[in-house]
Design an enzyme around this catalytic site. Structure first.
Site, PDB file in Angstrom:
ATOM      1  N   SER A  64       0.812  -1.217   0.000  1.00 35.18           N
ATOM      2  CA  SER A  64       0.000   0.000   0.000  1.00 35.18           C
ATOM      3  C   SER A  64       0.845   1.267   0.000  1.00 35.18           C
ATOM      4  O   SER A  64       0.499   2.251  -0.653  1.00 35.18           O
ATOM      5  CB  SER A  64      -0.951  -0.002   1.196  1.00 35.18           C
ATOM      6  OG  SER A  64      -1.891  -1.050   1.069  1.00 35.18           O
ATOM      7  N   ASP A 156       2.676 -10.776   5.765  1.00 34.13           N
ATOM      8  CA  ASP A 156       3.134 -10.545   4.393  1.00 34.13           C
ATOM      9  C   ASP A 156       3.867 -11.764   3.848  1.00 34.13           C
ATOM     10  O   ASP A 156       4.456 -11.720   2.766  1.00 34.13           O
ATOM     11  CB  ASP A 156       4.049  -9.316   4.338  1.00 34.13           C
ATOM     12  CG  ASP A 156       3.317  -8.051   4.751  1.00 34.13           C
ATOM     13  OD1 ASP A 156       2.159  -7.885   4.323  1.00 34.13           O
ATOM     14  OD2 ASP A 156       3.881  -7.248   5.509  1.00 34.13           O
ATOM     15  N   PRO A 264       7.864   3.024   7.334  1.00 33.27           N
ATOM     16  CA  PRO A 264       7.721   3.761   8.593  1.00 33.27           C
ATOM     17  C   PRO A 264       6.539   3.381   9.476  1.00 33.27           C
ATOM     18  O   PRO A 264       6.682   3.368  10.700  1.00 33.27           O
ATOM     19  CB  PRO A 264       7.556   5.221   8.134  1.00 33.27           C
ATOM     20  CG  PRO A 264       8.003   5.256   6.722  1.00 33.27           C
ATOM     21  CD  PRO A 264       7.729   3.901   6.166  1.00 33.27           C
ATOM     22  N   ASP A 265       5.373   3.103   8.896  1.00 31.33           N
ATOM     23  CA  ASP A 265       4.149   3.157   9.698  1.00 31.33           C
ATOM     24  C   ASP A 265       4.147   2.226  10.900  1.00 31.33           C
ATOM     25  O   ASP A 265       3.691   2.600  11.983  1.00 31.33           O
ATOM     26  CB  ASP A 265       2.905   2.951   8.830  1.00 31.33           C
ATOM     27  CG  ASP A 265       2.924   1.670   8.017  1.00 31.33           C
ATOM     28  OD1 ASP A 265       4.001   1.051   7.892  1.00 31.33           O
ATOM     29  OD2 ASP A 265       1.861   1.280   7.492  1.00 31.33           O
ATOM     30  N   ARG A 266       4.659   1.028  10.754  1.00 26.68           N
ATOM     31  CA  ARG A 266       4.634   0.079  11.873  1.00 26.68           C
ATOM     32  C   ARG A 266       5.903   0.134  12.737  1.00 26.68           C
ATOM     33  O   ARG A 266       6.026  -0.644  13.681  1.00 26.68           O
ATOM     34  CB  ARG A 266       4.392  -1.342  11.362  1.00 26.68           C
ATOM     35  CG  ARG A 266       2.984  -1.554  10.827  1.00 26.68           C
ATOM     36  CD  ARG A 266       2.675  -3.013  10.568  1.00 26.68           C
ATOM     37  NE  ARG A 266       1.329  -3.203  10.060  1.00 26.68           N
ATOM     38  CZ  ARG A 266       0.228  -3.278  10.803  1.00 26.68           C
ATOM     39  NH1 ARG A 266       0.322  -3.164  12.122  1.00 26.68           N
ATOM     40  NH2 ARG A 266      -0.960  -3.457  10.259  1.00 26.68           N
ATOM     41  N   LYS A 337      -6.131   3.253   5.995  1.00 24.11           N
ATOM     42  CA  LYS A 337      -5.502   3.664   4.734  1.00 24.11           C
ATOM     43  C   LYS A 337      -5.441   5.181   4.576  1.00 24.11           C
ATOM     44  O   LYS A 337      -5.118   5.680   3.492  1.00 24.11           O
ATOM     45  CB  LYS A 337      -6.254   3.043   3.544  1.00 24.11           C
ATOM     46  CG  LYS A 337      -6.271   1.519   3.561  1.00 24.11           C
ATOM     47  CD  LYS A 337      -4.886   0.912   3.399  1.00 24.11           C
ATOM     48  CE  LYS A 337      -4.926  -0.608   3.477  1.00 24.11           C
ATOM     49  NZ  LYS A 337      -3.593  -1.224   3.284  1.00 24.11           N
ATOM     50  N   ASP A 404      -8.104  -5.524   1.276  1.00 24.31           N
ATOM     51  CA  ASP A 404      -6.751  -5.782   1.775  1.00 24.31           C
ATOM     52  C   ASP A 404      -6.766  -6.180   3.243  1.00 24.31           C
ATOM     53  O   ASP A 404      -6.177  -7.189   3.629  1.00 24.31           O
ATOM     54  CB  ASP A 404      -5.874  -4.548   1.578  1.00 24.31           C
ATOM     55  CG  ASP A 404      -4.416  -4.850   1.897  1.00 24.31           C
ATOM     56  OD1 ASP A 404      -3.939  -5.921   1.468  1.00 24.31           O
ATOM     57  OD2 ASP A 404      -3.770  -4.041   2.563  1.00 24.31           O
ATOM     58  N   HIS A 464       0.009 -10.009  -0.004  1.00 28.96           N
ATOM     59  CA  HIS A 464      -0.340  -9.429  -1.290  1.00 28.96           C
ATOM     60  C   HIS A 464       0.085 -10.375  -2.417  1.00 28.96           C
ATOM     61  O   HIS A 464       0.840 -11.314  -2.197  1.00 28.96           O
ATOM     62  CB  HIS A 464       0.351  -8.072  -1.470  1.00 28.96           C
ATOM     63  CG  HIS A 464       0.020  -7.089  -0.394  1.00 28.96           C
ATOM     64  ND1 HIS A 464       0.803  -6.002  -0.096  1.00 28.96           N
ATOM     65  CD2 HIS A 464      -1.021  -7.039   0.476  1.00 28.96           C
ATOM     66  CE1 HIS A 464       0.259  -5.320   0.896  1.00 28.96           C
ATOM     67  NE2 HIS A 464      -0.839  -5.938   1.268  1.00 28.96           N
TER      68      HIS A 464
END
Length: 516
Positions: A64, A156, A264-266, A337, A404, A464
Site C-alpha cells: 500500500s 506478508d 515507517p508506519d509500523r 488507509k 486488503d 499481497h
C-alpha cells in the site's frame, strides 16, 4: 452551497487484484453486480503493481505504501527496499556513516549492538537480508556483543514461514563467528500502528527487561514451541533466547539499537517507546540511556533520532500539480488507509496543499477485520457521496480498505463479504457521479483477495499478490484505455482527463485515448 463541479474520482480498491481463475478468488465468489457490470461494459485494462514497475526488485509484490506513492508520483520511485538492496550489492551499505558510527561508538565502550526488526522475506516492511547484512557489518567492525531481536511475520508471508529466515540467520552468524538471536516475538505485538500500547509494551519489555512469556535455547526451538502452542508467526508470544544459565539478553545503558524496518508506519510506536522524552504510551520499568538509536529510514519527521537513509525529495506529485493549477482536491479514507491517500500519495509530504481537503473516517475497533468485513465502507461512502455532490472538488482520491485488511486475515468467507461491501459502496458512488456528470477511474494499489490460498506452501495466502490489478473508466466520455500500463501511469492519466499539463518530472504515460 459550493459550486457543483463534475469531479474526477480515483477510487482505490485496496487489495483488489485481477485473476481470471475462480480458484481461491474471493472477488469471483462474491455477489458483486456493480463491479461485474462496469467490468463488462466500460473501458478497461489491467496494470502492473509489483516489481520494477513500482521501483521494487523484480518479482517483489507491491504494497500500500509503495502503491500509493507511485499512484501520486506519476513515475517509478525507487523504493527504500530497492535503495538498500543496491547499497548492499555495491558495498555502500557497509560504510553507511550512520550505521558505522552507531556500531563503533558502542563497541569502543564495550557495549552491545542490538539489531531489531521484522525478520522476513516479505519485503513489505523489511527484509531478512538487510538484517543479516547489519549483523555482518557490526561483527566485521569488531563489535563483540551483537544481538538480533527478531519480529516474526506471517502476514506478508505465509502464516508459518519464520523457520527459514531464522535458520538462515543462525547459519550466517555461525559462519561470521559472532552475533546471536536474542529474542523472538510476533509482529502483532512489536509492530502495532493503532496505539494498542499493551501489545508494544510486550516487545519493549522483552528486549529491555528480558521479560518473556517463554524462554528457549535457540530461536528455532522457540519458534517450534510456539507452533506447538498453536501460535502462527504473527502472534508468537515474547520468547527470550537464553544460554545454559537461563539469563536473557537485555538492552542496557550505552548500547546502540538499530531498527532495520524500512517502512515507517509500523516502526513508529516502538521507536517512540525508546526515544520520545515525553512518551506516555505505557509505563516503562526502565528506559536505557542508549549511545544511539538508528532508524533505517525516516519513520516520522517528528522523531528526533539518527537516520541511515533520509528521504529523497519528490517534486510535482499529483497533489502539488493540482495545487499549482488552482484545482481543488479531496483525500478520503478510513484510518487503516488514511496515511496512504495523504502522506504517501503526496510523495511523503505531511502538510496539505493549497485547495486540498482531507476526510478521516475511523476504522472499527475490532481485533481483526474478519469480524467486521464491511469495516467503515458505509461511512466512507456517505461522506464521499456528499463530497461528490456538494464539495466543489475537481479531483477526489478515495481508498476502500476492505479487501486488503480482511484479505490479510486469510478468512475466505469474510473476504467475500468485504468484496460485497465494496461493491455496494461503488453502486452509491457511481450513482452520485452520474447525478453531477462526474467520472471515475477505479483501480487498486496491489492484489490480495483474488488469491486466498497458496497451493505450493499448502497454507492460507494472507499476503499481497504480484498479479495485475484492474483499471476501469466510468463516465460519459468516449475513450479507450491503453494496455501495458502500471501504477505510475495513473497520475498522468488523471491529469489528461482534467486537462491539466503533465510536468516533466512525471514520466509515467497517459493511458487514455480520446475518440476523435
Amino acid at each position: 452551497m459550493s459550486e457543483v463541479k463534475k469531479p474526477l474520482a480515483l477510487i482505490i480498491l485496496d487489495g483488489f487484484g485481477y485473476s481470471e481463475s475462480d480458484k481461491y478468488n474471493a472477488i469471483n465468489a462474491a455477489k458483486a453486480p456493480t463491479w461485474r457490470k462496469i467490468w463488462a461494459e466500460n473501458p478497461k485494462t489491467t496494470i502492473a503493481t509489483s516489481g520494477m514497475a513500482v521501483g521494487l526488485p523484480e518479482g517483489q509484490m507491491g504494497n500500500s505504501e509503495v502503491g500509493h506513492m507511485t499512484l501520486g508520483a506519476g513515475r517509478v520511485v525507487y523504493q527504500n527496499f530497492t535503495r538498500i538492496n543496491k547499497a548492499i550489492a555495491d558495498g555502500d551499505f557497509y560504510t553507511n556513516p550512520v550505521y558505522t558510527k552507531a556500531v563503533d561508538d558502542a563497541q569502543s565502550q564495550g557495549k552491545a549492538v542490538h539489531v531489531i526488526g521484522l525478520l522476513s522475506d516479505g519485503g513489505v516492511h523489511s527484509h531478512e537480508d538487510h538484517m543479516i547484512a547489519m549483523m555482518e557489518l557490526a561483527v566485521k567492525r569488531g563489535a563483540e556483543k551483537v544481538y538480533m531481536h527478531a519480529f516474526l511475520d506471517g502476514r506478508d508471508t505465509p502464516p508459518r514461514s519464520a523457520k527459514a529466515p531464522l535458520q538462515k540467520t543462525e547459519e550466517k552468524l555461525k559462519a561470521l563467528g559472532g552475533g546471536k538471536i536474542a529474542s523472538i516475538i510476533g509482529r502483532f505485538f512489536a509492530l502495532d500502528r493503532d496505539n494498542r500500547w499493551d501489545r508494544v509494551q510486550q516487545a519493549f519489555d522483552l528486549m529491555v527487561d528480558g521479560k518473556a512469556a517463554f524462554t528457549a535455547q535457540s530461536a528455532t526451538a522457540g519458534l517450534e514451541a510456539a507452533y506447538e502452542r498453536d501460535e502462527n508467526d504473527e502472534f508468537v508470544k515474547a520468547t527470550a533466547i537464553v544460554d545454559a544459565d537461563g539469563k536473557p539478553v537485555t538492552i542496557e545503558d550505552g548500547d546502540a539499537v538499530i531498527f532495520m524496518n524500512f517502512r515507517p508506519d509500523r516502526a513508529r510506536q516502538l521507536t517512540n517507546a525508546f526515544v520520545d522524552k515525553n512518551f506516555d504510551g505505557f509505563a516503562r520499568a526502565r528506559v536505557p540511556a542508549l549511545s544511539d538509536f538508528v532508524m533505517t529510514t525516516e519513520y516520522s519527521a517528528d522523531i528526533d533520532t539518527s537516520c541511515a537513509y533520509p528521504p529523497e525529495d519528490l517534486v510535482n506529485s499529483f497533489g502539488e500539480v493540482m495545487a499549482k493549477n488552482g484545482k481543488k482536491q479531496l483525500r478520503i479514507a478510513e484510518t487503516e488507509k488514511y496515511a496512504h491517500v495523504t502522506f504517501f500519495f503526496s510523495g511523503g509530504q505531511e502538510s496539505l496543499y493549497e485547495g486540498e481537503d482531507r476526510i478521516l473516517v475511523p476504522s472499527p475497533q475490532v481485533e481483526t477485520y474478519d469480524e467486521q468485513p464491511e469495516m467503515s465502507a458505509p461511512e466512507v461512502t456517505a461522506k464521499l457521496v456528499d463530497a461528490i455532490e456538494n464539495g466543489g472538488y475537481d479531483a477526489i482520491i478515495c481508498n476502500y480498505a476492505n479487501c486488503d485488511q480482511v484479505g490479510h486475515t486469510g478468512d475466505f468467507d469474510a473476504s467475500v463479504k468485504a468484496v460485497e461491501a465494496v461493491d455496494a459502496a461503488l453502486a452509491e458512488v457511481f450513482a452520485a457521479l452520474e447525478r453531477v456528470g462526474g467520472e471515475a477511474l477505479i483501480t487498486a494499489d496491489h492484489g490480495n483477495v483474488e488469491l486466498m490460498y497458496d497451493d505450493e506452501a499448502q497454507q492460507l495466502h494472507t499476503q499481497h499478490t504480484t498479479l495485475p490489478v484492474p483499471l476501469v473508466y466510468v463516465g460519459k466520455r468516449d475513450i479507450s484505455l491503453e494496455q501495458g500500463g502500471s501504477l505510475a501511469d495513473i497520475a498522468p492519466t488523471m491529469l489528461a482527463l482534467l486537462d491539466v499539463p503533465q510536468p516533466t518530472e512525471m514520466n509515467g504515460r497517459n493511458l487514455v485515448k480520446f475518440s476523435k
